[in-house]
Write a protein that holds these residues in place. Sequence first.
Motif, mmCIF file in Angstrom:
data_model
loop_
_atom_site.group_PDB
_atom_site.id
_atom_site.type_symbol
_atom_site.label_atom_id
_atom_site.label_comp_id
_atom_site.label_asym_id
_atom_site.label_seq_id
_atom_site.Cartn_x
_atom_site.Cartn_y
_atom_site.Cartn_z
ATOM 1 N N THR A 162 -16.034 0.348 -1.585
ATOM 2 C CA THR A 162 -15.175 -0.004 -0.460
ATOM 3 C C THR A 162 -15.982 -0.590 0.692
ATOM 4 O O THR A 162 -15.572 -1.573 1.316
ATOM 5 C CB THR A 162 -14.413 1.247 0.033
ATOM 6 N N ALA B 38 -7.312 -10.429 -2.836
ATOM 7 C CA ALA B 38 -7.512 -9.228 -2.009
ATOM 8 C C ALA B 38 -6.428 -8.179 -2.221
ATOM 9 O O ALA B 38 -6.525 -7.080 -1.697
ATOM 10 C CB ALA B 38 -7.576 -9.607 -0.529
ATOM 11 N N ALA C 49 -7.143 -0.092 -3.533
ATOM 12 C CA ALA C 49 -8.439 0.589 -3.382
ATOM 13 C C ALA C 49 -8.691 1.131 -1.979
ATOM 14 O O ALA C 49 -9.040 2.303 -1.804
ATOM 15 C CB ALA C 49 -9.573 -0.358 -3.783
ATOM 16 N N LYS C 50 -8.492 0.283 -0.963
ATOM 17 C CA LYS C 50 -8.836 0.733 0.397
ATOM 18 C C LYS C 50 -7.905 1.841 0.898
ATOM 19 O O LYS C 50 -8.382 2.852 1.404
ATOM 20 C CB LYS C 50 -8.876 -0.452 1.364
ATOM 21 N N GLN D 189 -16.861 -4.179 0.029
ATOM 22 C CA GLN D 189 -15.723 -5.085 0.193
ATOM 23 C C GLN D 189 -15.313 -5.213 1.658
ATOM 24 O O GLN D 189 -14.905 -6.287 2.104
ATOM 25 C CB GLN D 189 -14.514 -4.599 -0.618
ATOM 26 N N PHE E 238 -7.626 -4.865 -3.566
ATOM 27 C CA PHE E 238 -8.408 -4.103 -2.588
ATOM 28 C C PHE E 238 -7.527 -3.538 -1.469
ATOM 29 O O PHE E 238 -7.593 -2.358 -1.133
ATOM 30 C CB PHE E 238 -9.507 -4.992 -1.997
ATOM 31 N N LEU F 118 -12.960 -9.915 1.261
ATOM 32 C CA LEU F 118 -11.714 -9.163 1.057
ATOM 33 C C LEU F 118 -11.390 -8.273 2.249
ATOM 34 O O LEU F 118 -10.248 -7.846 2.424
ATOM 35 C CB LEU F 118 -11.800 -8.300 -0.208
ATOM 36 N N GLY F 119 -12.402 -7.987 3.056
ATOM 37 C CA GLY F 119 -12.208 -7.088 4.187
ATOM 38 C C GLY F 119 -11.734 -7.772 5.451
ATOM 39 O O GLY F 119 -11.590 -7.136 6.495
ATOM 40 N N TRP G 156 0.819 -1.228 0.000
ATOM 41 C CA TRP G 156 0.000 0.000 0.000
ATOM 42 C C TRP G 156 0.842 1.262 0.000
ATOM 43 O O TRP G 156 0.387 2.312 -0.430
ATOM 44 C CB TRP G 156 -0.954 0.006 1.197
#
Length: 308
Positions: free
Chosen positions: A108, A132, A139-140, A111, A135, A116-117, A72
Motif C-alpha cells: 500500500t 487504480a 486494497a487501500k 502505491q 487499489f 495509483l495514489g 469501496w
Amino acid sequence: QHSIEFYSDFVAPYPYPNAINVAGRVQGMEYPQIVFCDVTSRGRPLFRVTDHEFGHSWFPMVVGSDERRWGWMDEGLNTFLNQYSLLDYYGRGQVPPEKVMAGLSQFTTKQMGGALGTQPIMTHADRIRDDALGFLAYAKPGYGLMLLREYVMDPDQFDAAFRAYFDRWAYKHPKPADFFRTMEDVSGENLDWFWRSWFYETDTMDQAVGSVATGDTTRVTVAQNGELMLPVTARLTYEDGSTEQRRVPPEAFYTQDTNTLRVTDGPLQKVVLDPDQILPDMDRSNNTWTPGNGANSSEMDESSDSDQ
Ligand SMILES: [Zn+2]
C-alpha cells in the motif's frame, strides 16, 4: 461453507437459505444466494474468489451501498473481511493480523507514493483511472480498515461499531457519512482525521525519530512529517536490553507535528518506531535511533524544551 460460517459469526448471520457457487467463464461475480467463479480456478485462488463473492452477501446485498459512486463501500469492506476469513481458514487462528498487515503496508505504501495514489478513495467509481480501481476500491480501504481495527482502535471496539453499521443499514442505502458516523458514535472515538486523510485526501505518513537528547531524563522527540498522522508506537530498548513500548495518541498531533517522550528509567541503546512495520510509513530510514548514529542526537538543552 467456511465463508458463510465465518462471516455469519464475524458480521451477522447469513440471510439466505441457499449458497451456490457456479463454475463459469467470468473471473468472479456476486448475486444474492449464487456466485460465479472461473471454471479453471483451483486451490487458494479458488478459495479467495469464492470467499470474496460470498462476502458480498453482506455488502452490498444486505447493506445496499451505491457501488457506482463509492465502490469501496462494498469492495473495500469486503476486502477487509476477506483478510480475516483467509487468516482463519489458512492460518487456523494462529497467525496474527499484524503479520498480514506488514505485507499489506509495504504494498500500500508503495502505491500511495506512486501513480495509483494520486486519487482519493472517495473519487466516484466512473472517474477512477482504470488501473487504480483495484487499489482505491479494494486494497487501500481494506488495509485502512485493518489499520483502524488493529492499531487505531481495538478489535472489540471496532467490531461492535462495524456490526452496528450492518444492523442499522441492513436493507437500506447508506452513504459514506453513514459508515463514518456509525463507526464514531458506537465506538465513542473521534476518527474524522482518519477519514479525511485516508478516504478524502491522498495524504501519506512519515513518522521519524526527530531527536534524542540524553541526560538524567532522556527526551525522545518523534515527528510526523506527513499529513496522515497515525498514533506513534515507539519501542525503547534500555542499556540492560529490556524494552518498553510507548504510544502517542492521534490527539497529540492535532496542533503540532512533534511530541516528546520523557524517559527516566535509564539510558537507551535504541529507539524504533513502528517496530512491527505495519504502518504505511513512506520512509523507514528515519525510524530508528541508536546512540552512535549522531545525526539526530543532541545534548539535553532545557531551554529549548517547549513541548507539553
Ligand atoms: Zn467484489
